[in-house]
Design an enzyme around this catalytic site. Structure first.
Site, PDB file in Angstrom:
ATOM      1  N   HIS A 191       0.856  -1.114  -0.031  1.00 37.53           N
ATOM      2  CA  HIS A 191      -0.053  -0.122  -0.230  1.00 37.53           C
ATOM      3  C   HIS A 191       0.732   1.210  -0.036  1.00 37.53           C
ATOM      4  O   HIS A 191       2.131   1.247   0.466  1.00 37.53           O
ATOM      5  CB  HIS A 191      -0.862  -0.077   1.414  1.00 37.53           C
ATOM      6  CG  HIS A 191      -0.309   0.076   2.488  1.00 37.53           C
ATOM      7  ND1 HIS A 191       0.071  -1.335   2.986  1.00 37.53           N
ATOM      8  CD2 HIS A 191       0.175   0.703   3.424  1.00 37.53           C
ATOM      9  CE1 HIS A 191       0.835  -1.335   4.157  1.00 37.53           C
ATOM     10  NE2 HIS A 191       0.620   0.095   4.681  1.00 37.53           N
ATOM     11  N   HIS A 203       0.804   5.190   1.157  1.00 38.86           N
ATOM     12  CA  HIS A 203       0.343   6.278   1.925  1.00 38.86           C
ATOM     13  C   HIS A 203       0.392   7.329   1.278  1.00 38.86           C
ATOM     14  O   HIS A 203       1.253   7.784   0.731  1.00 38.86           O
ATOM     15  CB  HIS A 203       1.029   6.500   3.613  1.00 38.86           C
ATOM     16  CG  HIS A 203       0.842   5.326   4.317  1.00 38.86           C
ATOM     17  ND1 HIS A 203       0.095   5.169   5.386  1.00 38.86           N
ATOM     18  CD2 HIS A 203       1.899   4.123   4.484  1.00 38.86           C
ATOM     19  CE1 HIS A 203       0.331   4.083   6.150  1.00 38.86           C
ATOM     20  NE2 HIS A 203       1.239   3.391   5.530  1.00 38.86           N
TER      21      HIS A 203
HETATM   22  P1  AMP Z   1       2.015   0.495   7.456  1.00 37.24           P
HETATM   23  O1  AMP Z   1       2.170   0.593   8.858  1.00 37.24           O
HETATM   24  O2  AMP Z   1       2.667   1.356   6.235  1.00 37.24           O
HETATM   25  O3  AMP Z   1       1.648  -1.191   7.059  1.00 37.24           O
HETATM   26  O4  AMP Z   1       0.370   0.929   7.400  1.00 37.24           O
HETATM   27  C1  AMP Z   1      -0.870   0.333   7.551  1.00 37.24           C
HETATM   28  C2  AMP Z   1      -1.858   1.200   7.742  1.00 37.24           C
HETATM   29  O5  AMP Z   1      -3.429   0.740   7.508  1.00 37.24           O
HETATM   30  C3  AMP Z   1      -1.989   1.900   9.122  1.00 37.24           C
HETATM   31  O6  AMP Z   1      -1.858   3.404   8.778  1.00 37.24           O
HETATM   32  C4  AMP Z   1      -3.496   1.632   9.627  1.00 37.24           C
HETATM   33  O7  AMP Z   1      -4.136   2.736  10.153  1.00 37.24           O
HETATM   34  C5  AMP Z   1      -4.403   1.156   8.339  1.00 37.24           C
HETATM   35  N1  AMP Z   1      -5.132   0.226   8.402  1.00 37.24           N
HETATM   36  C6  AMP Z   1      -5.236  -0.927   8.962  1.00 37.24           C
HETATM   37  N2  AMP Z   1      -6.490  -1.571   8.845  1.00 37.24           N
HETATM   38  C7  AMP Z   1      -7.233  -0.656   8.219  1.00 37.24           C
HETATM   39  C8  AMP Z   1      -8.531  -0.775   7.469  1.00 37.24           C
HETATM   40  N3  AMP Z   1      -9.351  -1.677   8.090  1.00 37.24           N
HETATM   41  N4  AMP Z   1      -9.045   0.306   6.965  1.00 37.24           N
HETATM   42  C9  AMP Z   1      -8.250   1.454   6.724  1.00 37.24           C
HETATM   43  N5  AMP Z   1      -7.033   1.486   7.223  1.00 37.24           N
HETATM   44  C10 AMP Z   1      -6.450   0.461   7.908  1.00 37.24           C
END
Ligand code: AMP
Ligand code: ZN
Length: 141
Positions: free
Chosen positions: A103, A105
């Site tokens: 993903h 950001h």
């Molecule tokens: P990372 O630490 O780069 O893996 O980022 C993962 C991101 O996913 C974090 O910012 C979380 O807040 C976000 N996240 C986790 N679960 C969900 C969800 N169900 N819907 C939207 N965002 C999510």
């Protein structure tokens, strides 16, 4: 049909099994608001197919994903009058990745102290032979 991984939360979002605040969707990419936003508009751009992180995403899809991230960044900066935007992706636990599905950001920035801390403090004390280092990296690109 895009490949999914069992019990992956972003695969479930891409499938529609789990709801999200969707900003954009096409056959390959889905973008939605982060559930725990760092700033107003914090969004995630995700390939519908499961790849563990950016290192495994095929070239055409990486281009599509960053193009969507750029569009969302442009839209949000103008809509919210943000002062900047961080567009970034974490690969691996050591890099802060917590959801092991690729993903990007998109984090609009309003102020240097608005929540996201990225520090590039020089901490390397080990000295490298730079010409050797450069050659080794170039050979593998
Ligand atoms: P990372 O630490 O780069 O893996 O980022 C993962 C991101 O996913 C974090 O910012 C979380 O807040 C976000 N996240 C986790 N679960 C969900 C969800 N169900 N819907 C939207 N965002 C999510
Ligand atoms: Zn997944």
């Amino acid at each position: 049909m895009a490949k999914k991984k069992e019990n992956c939360i972003f695969c479930k979002i891409a499938n529609g099994e789990i709801s999200s605040n969707i900003l954009y969707e096409d056959e390959d990419i889905i973008a939605f608001l982060d559930a725990s936003p760092t700033t107003k508009g914090h969004a995630l751009v995700v390939t519908k197919e499961h790849f563990d992180n950016v290192l495994y995403v095929p070239k055409d899809l990486i281009g599509k994903a960053f193009s969507v991230a750029q569009k969302i960044g442009q839209a949000e900066v103008s809509l919210f009058d943000a002062k900047g935007v961080n567009i970034l992706t974490n690969a691996g636990e050591a890099a802060g990745q917590t959801v092991m599905h690729f993903h990007i950001h998109v984090i609009p920035r309003y102020d240097p102290n608005d929540g996201l801390q990225i520090g590039f403090t020089p901490k390397m004390i080990e000295k490298f032979d730079l010409p050797v280092l450069v050659n080794e990296i170039k050979k593998r690109i």
